[in-house]
Design an enzyme around this catalytic site. Structure first.
Site, mmCIF file in Angstrom:
data_model
loop_
_atom_site.group_PDB
_atom_site.id
_atom_site.type_symbol
_atom_site.label_atom_id
_atom_site.label_comp_id
_atom_site.label_asym_id
_atom_site.label_seq_id
_atom_site.Cartn_x
_atom_site.Cartn_y
_atom_site.Cartn_z
ATOM 1 N N GLU A 1 -49.910 -54.202 -26.434
ATOM 2 C CA GLU A 1 -51.145 -53.514 -26.772
ATOM 3 C C GLU A 1 -52.297 -53.882 -25.886
ATOM 4 O O GLU A 1 -52.568 -55.017 -25.804
ATOM 5 C CB GLU A 1 -51.429 -53.684 -28.426
ATOM 6 N N CYS B 1 -59.716 -55.109 -24.100
ATOM 7 C CA CYS B 1 -59.034 -56.331 -24.649
ATOM 8 C C CYS B 1 -57.487 -56.312 -24.294
ATOM 9 O O CYS B 1 -56.748 -55.508 -24.415
ATOM 10 C CB CYS B 1 -59.080 -56.047 -26.135
ATOM 11 N N CYS C 1 -49.961 -67.893 -37.025
ATOM 12 C CA CYS C 1 -51.090 -67.727 -37.816
ATOM 13 C C CYS C 1 -50.864 -66.855 -38.990
ATOM 14 O O CYS C 1 -50.201 -65.967 -38.918
ATOM 15 C CB CYS C 1 -52.463 -67.441 -37.245
ATOM 16 N N CYS D 1 -52.018 -62.974 -39.248
ATOM 17 C CA CYS D 1 -51.904 -62.239 -38.120
ATOM 18 C C CYS D 1 -50.643 -61.524 -37.784
ATOM 19 O O CYS D 1 -49.360 -61.980 -38.061
ATOM 20 C CB CYS D 1 -52.213 -63.301 -36.853
ATOM 21 N N CYS E 1 -54.451 -56.944 -34.092
ATOM 22 C CA CYS E 1 -53.485 -57.530 -33.049
ATOM 23 C C CYS E 1 -51.994 -57.051 -33.454
ATOM 24 O O CYS E 1 -51.924 -57.698 -34.663
ATOM 25 C CB CYS E 1 -53.721 -58.897 -32.619
HETATM 26 N N1 SAH Z 1 -54.411 -66.482 -29.877
HETATM 27 C C1 SAH Z 1 -55.667 -66.275 -29.370
HETATM 28 C C2 SAH Z 1 -56.141 -64.841 -29.168
HETATM 29 C C3 SAH Z 1 -55.503 -63.705 -29.835
HETATM 30 S S1 SAH Z 1 -56.036 -63.444 -31.550
HETATM 31 C C4 SAH Z 1 -56.628 -66.804 -30.642
HETATM 32 O O1 SAH Z 1 -55.962 -67.240 -31.614
HETATM 33 O O2 SAH Z 1 -57.762 -66.761 -30.471
HETATM 34 C C5 SAH Z 1 -57.560 -62.753 -31.470
HETATM 35 C C6 SAH Z 1 -58.593 -63.009 -32.644
HETATM 36 O O3 SAH Z 1 -58.034 -62.080 -33.606
HETATM 37 C C7 SAH Z 1 -58.310 -64.279 -33.244
HETATM 38 O O4 SAH Z 1 -59.785 -64.560 -33.667
HETATM 39 C C8 SAH Z 1 -57.347 -64.048 -34.361
HETATM 40 O O5 SAH Z 1 -57.629 -64.939 -35.305
HETATM 41 C C9 SAH Z 1 -58.038 -62.810 -34.773
HETATM 42 N N2 SAH Z 1 -57.101 -61.965 -35.782
HETATM 43 C C10 SAH Z 1 -55.616 -62.284 -36.193
HETATM 44 N N3 SAH Z 1 -55.294 -61.519 -36.973
HETATM 45 C C11 SAH Z 1 -56.399 -60.810 -37.681
HETATM 46 C C12 SAH Z 1 -56.567 -59.972 -38.741
HETATM 47 N N4 SAH Z 1 -55.434 -59.677 -39.632
HETATM 48 N N5 SAH Z 1 -57.959 -59.683 -38.818
HETATM 49 C C13 SAH Z 1 -58.733 -60.105 -38.164
HETATM 50 N N6 SAH Z 1 -58.659 -60.886 -36.874
HETATM 51 C C14 SAH Z 1 -57.481 -61.196 -36.696
#
Ligand code: SAH
Length: 343
Positions: free
Chosen positions: A91, A104, A115, A118, A335
C-alpha cells in the site's frame, strides 16, 4: 535471457551498465525513467529506433503496477495498492495537505514486528522491498500527480514494514530520491518512522542525513510496551528513549514520538503523567493518534474526552503534543488493511 532491471540504479550504476554508450545516454535514460514516466524503451523518443531496440534486448524498466485505487470522500487521501513483478503487493498513500502533497510508502511486504494493534503484521513478513521498489512507489504517485500539474512534496516512511530492518535498501532509496536526476528531494522533507531499532537509529545518525525521525512509543512504561509491542523485549523503552535523545542531540532535529491512544489500555491520566515524565527535557514532539481499530484486533477507540484530557495534560506539562489529523479511515488507511483484504 533474464533482462536486467534499470529502475532503482544510480546514475553511476547506469553508466556502468551502459558503458558501451556515450555517458550522456545514461543521464538521458535516468531522466526518462525517474522524471519523464517512461515505462519501456519505446517511450524514449529521443533515442534512435535501433538503440531502443538494442536496449530492449538486454534491459527492462520495472515499475509497480496499480491493482486498486481508493479515494476518500473528502478527496484528500488516495490509497493505491501496487504490485511488483513477483506479484507481491503493498500500500502507498497520497495525502493532500495544505502544505503540499505527502506520500506514505511501505518498506516491506508485510511486517515481522508483531505489534498487537497493527494490521500490517497479521500475516508476518514476506520480504524486504528493494530501493527501486520503494522509489517506484514514490515515482508512481509523482507521475499520477503530474496529470494535475502537481508533484510529491514530502515523504513519510510510515506504511507497512519496519524501515530500519531494511536499512541498506532504505538508505540507497533515500540517496537516490535526493539526486537531481530523480525528484531531488531534500532530506528535511522526509520522515522515517520506526518502532525503535536502537542500533539502526545509531547507524542513521552516522549517515548524517537530516531526515526527521519518528519513534513509535505507544506506551509510557516497559511492562505495557512489551505487552503491545514485542520488539520492546529486544530494545526496551529506556534504550529507545536514549537513542531518540541522541538523535536529537546529534542532528539538532526534534524527534517525534508517536503515541497511539487505545481506549482503556494506554489513555488514562496516569499514562499521560508517566509519558510526560519520561520525555521531560527531550527535544521532541508527541503525536497522539487515536487508534484506527482493526477488525482482527480487539482494541477500541479512546473516548473524545480521554483524547482531549491526554492532550491537555501533556501540553500543560511542557510536552509539545499534537493530535494526528486522520486521513481516510473510511478507505482502510490504517497500515495493511487494504492489502489484507486483497490477500
Ligand atoms: N514500523 C514503523 C513504521 C510503520 S507503522 C513503526 O512502527 O513506526 C506507522 C505508524 O502507524 C506507527 O506509529 C504504528 O504504530 C501506527 N499504527 C499501526 N497500527 C495502527 C492502528 N491500528 N491505528 C493507528 N496507528 C497505527
Amino acid at each position: 535471457m533474464n533482462k536486467k532491471n534499470l529502475f532503482g540504479l544510480t546514475l553511476t550504476e547506469l553508466e556502468n551498465e551502459l558503458s558501451n554508450l556515450p555517458k550522456f545516454r545514461a543521464k538521458q535514460i535516468a531522466a526518462w525513467i525517474y522524471q519523464r514516466g517512461a515505462k519501456n524503451f519505446e517511450d524514449m523518443t529521443d533515442l534512435s529506433k535501433n538503440l531502443r531496440a538494442d536496449l530492449n534486448e538486454k534491459f527492462e524498466i520495472q515499475t509497480p503496477q496499480l491493482v486498486k485505487k481508493l479515494v476518500s470522500k473528502d478527496r484528500l487521501t488516495t490509497k493505491f495498492l501496487l504490485k511488483f513483478n513477483d506479484g507481491a503487493a503493498v500500500e502507498t498513500v497520497l495525502m493532500r495537505h495544505d502544505y503540499g502533497n505527502s506520500v506514505c510508502i511501505s518498506t516491506q511486504v508485510g511486517c515481522a514486528m508483531g505489534c498487537k494493534f497493527c494490521a500490517s503484521t497479521l500475516n508476518g513478513m514476506q520480504r524486504n522491498l528493494t530501493a527501486g521498489e520503494m522509489l517506484g512507489e514514490i515515482i508512481f504517485v509523482n507521475d499520477f500527480l503530474k496529470t494535475e500539474n502537481q508533484k510529491v512534496d514530502t515523504l513519510v516512511i510510515m506504511g507497512t514494514g519496519e524501515p530500519l530492518t531494511n536499512f541498506d535498501n532504505l538508505l540507497k532509496m533515500l540517496k537516490l530520491l535526493h539526486e537531481n536526476y530523480t525528484l531531488g528531494m531534500s532530506y528535511r522533507k522526509i520522515t522515517i518512522s520506526t518502532c525503535g531499532i536502537v542500533p539502526a537509529i545509531k547507524n542513521l545518525i552516522a549517515e548524517k542525513i537530516p531526515v526527521t525521525l519518528s519513534i513509535s512509543l505507544h506506551a509510557p512504561n516497559n511492562k505495557l510496551r512489551s505487552e503491545i509491542m514485542p520488539i520492546n523485549s529486544a530494545f526496551p523503552l529506556n534504550e529507545v528513549l536514549k537513542a531518540g535523545e541522541l538523535y536529537a542531540q546529534e542532528t539538532g532535529r526534534r524527534v517525534t514520538y508517536e503515541y497511539i491512544l487505545i481506549g482503556g489500555v494506554n489513555d488514562t491520566e496516569e499514562h499521560a503523567r508517566q509519558l510526560a515524565k519520561i520525555l521531560d527535557g527531550q527535544l521532541c514532539n508527541v503525536n497522539l493518534i487515536p487508534i484506527n481499530p482493526v477488525d482482527e484486533r480487539n482494541f477500541q477507540r479512546p473516548t473524545h474526552n480521554a483524547i482531549q484530557k491526554f492532550f491537555h495534560f501533556l501540553n500543560s506539562h511542557n510536552i509539545n503534543a499534537t493530535i494526528r489529523k486522520e486521513f481516510g479511515d473510511e478507505i482502510n488507511a490504517a497500515c495493511g488493511q487494504l492489502r489484507n483484504q486483497n490477500l
